[in-house]
Design a protein around this motif. Structure first.
Motif, PDB file in Angstrom:
ATOM      1  N   ARG A 178       0.826  -1.215   0.000  1.00 26.83           N
ATOM      2  CA  ARG A 178       0.000   0.000   0.000  1.00 26.83           C
ATOM      3  C   ARG A 178       0.849   1.250   0.000  1.00 26.83           C
ATOM      4  O   ARG A 178       0.456   2.282  -0.527  1.00 26.83           O
ATOM      5  CB  ARG A 178      -0.911  -0.011   1.221  1.00 26.83           C
ATOM      6  N   GLU A 179       2.011   1.185   0.623  1.00 27.04           N
ATOM      7  CA  GLU A 179       2.886   2.353   0.700  1.00 27.04           C
ATOM      8  C   GLU A 179       4.003   2.195  -0.329  1.00 27.04           C
ATOM      9  O   GLU A 179       4.418   1.085  -0.658  1.00 27.04           O
ATOM     10  CB  GLU A 179       3.508   2.461   2.096  1.00 27.04           C
ATOM     11  N   CYS A 180       4.496   3.357  -0.757  1.00 29.57           N
ATOM     12  CA  CYS A 180       5.602   3.351  -1.717  1.00 29.57           C
ATOM     13  C   CYS A 180       6.815   2.632  -1.136  1.00 29.57           C
ATOM     14  O   CYS A 180       7.564   1.971  -1.845  1.00 29.57           O
ATOM     15  CB  CYS A 180       5.952   4.787  -2.092  1.00 29.57           C
ATOM     16  N   PRO A 195      12.648   0.790  -0.912  1.00 24.80           N
ATOM     17  CA  PRO A 195      11.732   1.696  -1.638  1.00 24.80           C
ATOM     18  C   PRO A 195      12.068   1.720  -3.117  1.00 24.80           C
ATOM     19  O   PRO A 195      12.968   2.419  -3.558  1.00 24.80           O
ATOM     20  CB  PRO A 195      11.972   3.051  -0.975  1.00 24.80           C
ATOM     21  N   LEU A 196      11.356   0.923  -3.874  1.00 25.73           N
ATOM     22  CA  LEU A 196      11.728   0.685  -5.264  1.00 25.73           C
ATOM     23  C   LEU A 196      10.922   1.523  -6.236  1.00 25.73           C
ATOM     24  O   LEU A 196       9.752   1.789  -6.006  1.00 25.73           O
ATOM     25  CB  LEU A 196      11.494  -0.788  -5.606  1.00 25.73           C
ATOM     26  N   VAL A 197      11.584   1.886  -7.321  1.00 23.08           N
ATOM     27  CA  VAL A 197      10.880   2.405  -8.490  1.00 23.08           C
ATOM     28  C   VAL A 197      10.389   1.155  -9.228  1.00 23.08           C
ATOM     29  O   VAL A 197      11.131   0.188  -9.338  1.00 23.08           O
ATOM     30  CB  VAL A 197      11.850   3.207  -9.376  1.00 23.08           C
ATOM     31  N   GLY A 218      13.644   8.357  -1.307  1.00 23.65           N
ATOM     32  CA  GLY A 218      12.567   9.281  -0.987  1.00 23.65           C
ATOM     33  C   GLY A 218      11.259   8.916  -1.642  1.00 23.65           C
ATOM     34  O   GLY A 218      10.311   9.694  -1.605  1.00 23.65           O
ATOM     35  N   CYS A 219      11.203   7.748  -2.257  1.00 27.90           N
ATOM     36  CA  CYS A 219      10.016   7.263  -2.963  1.00 27.90           C
ATOM     37  C   CYS A 219       9.660   8.156  -4.145  1.00 27.90           C
ATOM     38  O   CYS A 219       9.904   7.812  -5.284  1.00 27.90           O
ATOM     39  CB  CYS A 219       8.819   7.136  -2.024  1.00 27.90           C
ATOM     40  N   PRO A 223       4.840  10.034  -9.815  1.00 28.99           N
ATOM     41  CA  PRO A 223       5.504   9.345 -10.904  1.00 28.99           C
ATOM     42  C   PRO A 223       4.880   8.014 -11.292  1.00 28.99           C
ATOM     43  O   PRO A 223       5.079   7.542 -12.369  1.00 28.99           O
ATOM     44  CB  PRO A 223       6.916   9.112 -10.364  1.00 28.99           C
ATOM     45  N   VAL A 224       4.137   7.381 -10.406  1.00 22.72           N
ATOM     46  CA  VAL A 224       3.586   6.080 -10.744  1.00 22.72           C
ATOM     47  C   VAL A 224       2.089   6.214 -10.996  1.00 22.72           C
ATOM     48  O   VAL A 224       1.368   6.756 -10.182  1.00 22.72           O
ATOM     49  CB  VAL A 224       3.822   5.081  -9.597  1.00 22.72           C
TER      50      VAL A 224
END
Lengths: 572, 187
Positions: free
Chosen positions: A353-355, A378-380, A399-400, B7-8
């Motif tokens: 649910r969270e980045c 914290p992944l892209v 930093g998400c 961004p997402v």
């Protein structure tokens, strides 16, 4: 913007721009425009539908004309009565493959004749196994860990009643195990109080084999009953838990995924609780065996591909698009996306649910029935794996939503980090078997596609320039070269896309005009390009000399791949 | 220019606190998110290139409509913004080409006259800069506006203009030199 002159120019332009305030109803005007455009496209599509059907039909006929895959489907990560018949005959197999002297699958406190013989020689701290009532009581106390359940005297045919406050909730089927004169009592199953009519487990059946997940189903008498399901090892370890709502008109079903591999025999319990005080109202327990086969055959990269449907990763047949295997089992609140195929391994991202709650997960289809955690950062949401599975890459952004993006490449020579600068947006990655990285990104230091050689930690001057008026997307290694999709002006879906082949230094080698009119995901394997077109059919297919050969049509996904049941994010 | 899109392209990125936070956005949700975040900025950008507020609004609305069909392939909202910006720049070019061919009418001026709060000197300076900007060749004007008004990096400007970062540098440099020459010491 660094010099005073540039800063002043920026200020003046900003000041001038702020004088202009657009009208207020533009969103409605845009929506009307979208509707009009869709109507025009539908008209055009229906006119060309016949031609498309002919092309697709030819592709399917060609695919069907070939030999069918000789490979067995990948191991089914599920259990069902039809997949694995219940061992109803005597003798039955115990988890080690030996036989037992009782019908069914003894699961408590002993599981094999050998264990029974050992007990007969020296009961040790399990002397109570000579008393069936005590066995039934220890079963509910020690293994099932239920409170307030009392075991009663055993009937002639080996059933011990379980009661709560004097009310019958279930019966334990017991038998004496082994061949010695002194034989211990063991539990074979727990049935609902009236032979399963009140609560029944129809799948799995006692002794079924499960792999990675237990797909449980059954019936319950009532209107809105909450059925609580637990999977425990024979040692009492809780492996998975789930609750489902069901009723007389609505059979229940649920998937219980487990990660532990330290068990070979377990028990699935289903129970309902009293609305009054939460005590057990009905109870069923079914023994199951874990399939711990060491290796399995996995279809090759051009014979099967991975993809995602509704946040679940699966393996799909490359001839007809049928799902061969459910690969991922996301817990509630999580979505599994961006699957990547690498040899027998499949990697994917699990989004919480969270980045900050994002994970890279891997499952080796050949050896592991369970998934393993590769990274928890914290992944892209981009991911890559080399074809041989030795290299993996993912992107971090502490930093998400902001801060410096770093791509982590993990492989045989350890882990290396490649910085993409503050604000750098990494939107696609690919790896080759040497550990070289391709990245699609936008950053302050220029460039939109980068080639990072093996061992390097910096973005090279790659020279992946698009033609004037065009943009390059989705870089991917194809043998020793790089392919990318080039989109050219006008960017409105009216211009066909080109697949461009380049050297790793950016030298253009060839380009192919495709039938595609919208940006696909491009994946490569064994010299082939797999892609997905979003319009007009949402189909998955191969690009052969720019011609799209469909593997799987998805007519319901024509308008949007976000629709339920649409397969997307495919990778060879 | 506004640049507040997450961004997402998921519902979670829009700050909705539900279990379905990470589901992909529907095209209409993407449209609304991109409209809210970027419409005003894109109209202002187009107005700099076209010198005509009404045309600017039309062009940006056209860009949203055209790009909407491609949003299902857009994996993040930032990329959606980049598509939009690219589309706006291209549509502005088309619109200007059309004007040149069809009629040599004087473009309608930008909303003129500074607000009461603005200093008279600022207003005068702005007017001169805007006029000097309008006199620049189109590519130079695009580069200057994207770099200094939209605050894009050279790479982002290159994306929006469909040219290489080196060409952006060249257009910007020439544009700045021309502005300097026109305005003498005004800047």
């Amino acid at each position: 913007v660094t010099t005073p002159e540039e800063r002043r120019l920026a200020e003046l332009l900003q000041g001038e721009a702020e004088l202009l305030e657009p009208g207020g109803s533009a969103l409605d005007a845009i929506r009307s425009g979208v509707r009009r455009r869709r109507a025009r496209r539908r008209t055009a599509l229906s006119a060309s539908a016949l031609g498309l059907a002919v092309v697709v039909g030819a592709s399917v006929a060609l695919a069907g004309g070939g030999t069918t895959s000789s490979l067995e489907p990948a191991p089914q990560a599920s259990s069902s009565a039809s997949a694995t018949p219940s061992p109803s005959a005597v003798p039955s197999a115990d988890p080690d493959g030996s036989t037992t002297s009782v019908p069914g699958t003894p699961f408590f406190p002993f599981t094999s004749d050998e264990q029974a013989a050992d007990w007969a020689a020296a009961p040790g701290d399990k002397a109570w196994a000579s008393d069936p009532v005590q066995v039934a009581q220890r079963l509910v106390d020690d293994l099932l860990q239920l409170e307030g359940v009392e075991a009663g005297p055993t009937s002639e045919n080996g059933f011990s009643p379980l009661t709560v406050g004097g009310a019958l909730v279930a019966r334990v089927q017991l038998a004496q195990l082994g061949t010695a004169p002194e034989r211990p009592w063991v539990a074979l199953r727990v049935l609902s109080a009236d032979e399963g009519r009140l609560l029944e487990v129809t799948s799995p059946l006692p002794g079924n084999t499960v792999t990675g997940v237990v797909r449980a189903a059954g019936t319950v008498v009532g209107v809105d009953e909450s059925v609580r399901l637990q999977l425990r090892s024979a040692a009492g370890e809780l492996l998975a838990e789930e609750s489902v709502m069901a009723g007389s008109e609505r059979p229940w079903s649920a998937s219980l995924a487990y990660t532990s591999t330290s068990w070979s025999l377990g028990v699935l319990t289903a129970m309902t609780s009293s609305a009054k005080d939460g005590s057990v109202a009905r109870l069923v327990a079914v023994p199951v065996l874990r399939d711990a086969s060491p290796t399995r055959e996995v279809p090759g990269p051009t014979e099967a591909f991975v993809g995602e449907v509704d946040g679940v990763v699966g393996l799909y047949d490359a001839t007809d698009g049928e799902r061969l295997l459910q690969v991922s089992f996301p817990p509630a609140g999580y979505t599994d996306v961006a699957p990547r195929r690498a040899g027998t391994k499949v990697l994917w991202l699990r989004l919480g649910r969270e980045c900050s709650d994002r994970k890279v997960i891997q499952r080796d289809l050949a050896t592991d029935v369970t998934a393993t955690l590769v990274a928890d950062q914290p992944l892209v949401p981009v991911l890559a794996a080399s074809p041989d599975g030795r290299w993996t890459a993912w992107a971090l952004r502490p930093g998400c939503e902001s801060g410096e993006t770093t791509v982590v490449v993990q492989g045989p020579d350890g882990t290396r980090e490649i910085g993409f600068g503050d604000g750098g947006e990494v939107s696609d990655l690919d790896l080759n078997d040497d550990g070289a990285l391709l990245a699609e990104y936008a950053g302050e230091d220029g460039g939109s596609m980068a080639f990072v050689p093996p061992g390097s930690r910096s973005i090279a001057e790659s020279g992946f320039d698009a033609e004037e008026g065009c943009l390059l997307f989705n870089p991917a290694f194809l043998d020793e070269q790089v392919v990318a999709t080039e989109v050219c002006d006008p960017f409105d879906g009216t211009t066909p896309l080109r697949v461009v082949t380049m050297s790793v230094t950016g030298e253009r080698l060839s380009e192919t005009v495709t039938q595609l009119d919208s940006l696909p995901r491009v994946a490569t394997a064994d010299g082939q390009v797999l892609t997905q077109r979003f319009e007009p059919s949402g189909a998955i297919g191969r690009l052969v000399d720019g011609r799209f050969e469909a593997i799987l049509e998805q007519p319901a996904c024509r308008e949007t791949l976000e629709a339920k049941g649409c397969l997307t994010s495919v990778d060879w | 220019m506004d640049s507040t899109a997450a961004p997402v392209a998921t519902a979670g990125a829009l700050g909705r606190g539900s279990m379905a936070d990470e589901r992909p956005l529907t095209p209409d949700e993407v449209l609304t998110a991109l409209y809210t975040a970027h419409y005003r900025g894109l109209v202002r950008l187009a107005a700099f290139l076209l010198r005509d507020r009404d045309s600017a609004e039309e062009v940006v609305q056209d860009a949203y409509v055209k790009v909407h069909g491609r949003w299902r392939g857009v994996r993040d909202l930032d990329k959606g913004e980049a598509y939009l910006r690219q589309s706006v720049v291209n549509l502005c070019r088309s619109r200007l080409r059309h004007r040149t061919v069809v009629a040599r009418h004087a473009p309608a001026p930008m909303p003129d006259g500074a607000s009461a709060e603005s200093g008279a000197l600022d207003s005068l300076e702005r007017t001169k800069v805007v006029e000097a900007l309008a006199a620049l060749p189109l590519r130079q004007r695009e580069a200057i506006v994207l770099r200094y008004y939209a605050d894009l990096s050279e790479a982002q400007t290159a994306h929006a203009m469909g040219i290489s970062p080196g060409a952006v540098k060249s257009h910007t440099s020439r544009g700045m030199a021309a502005l300097r020459e026109t305005l003498l010491e005004e800047l």
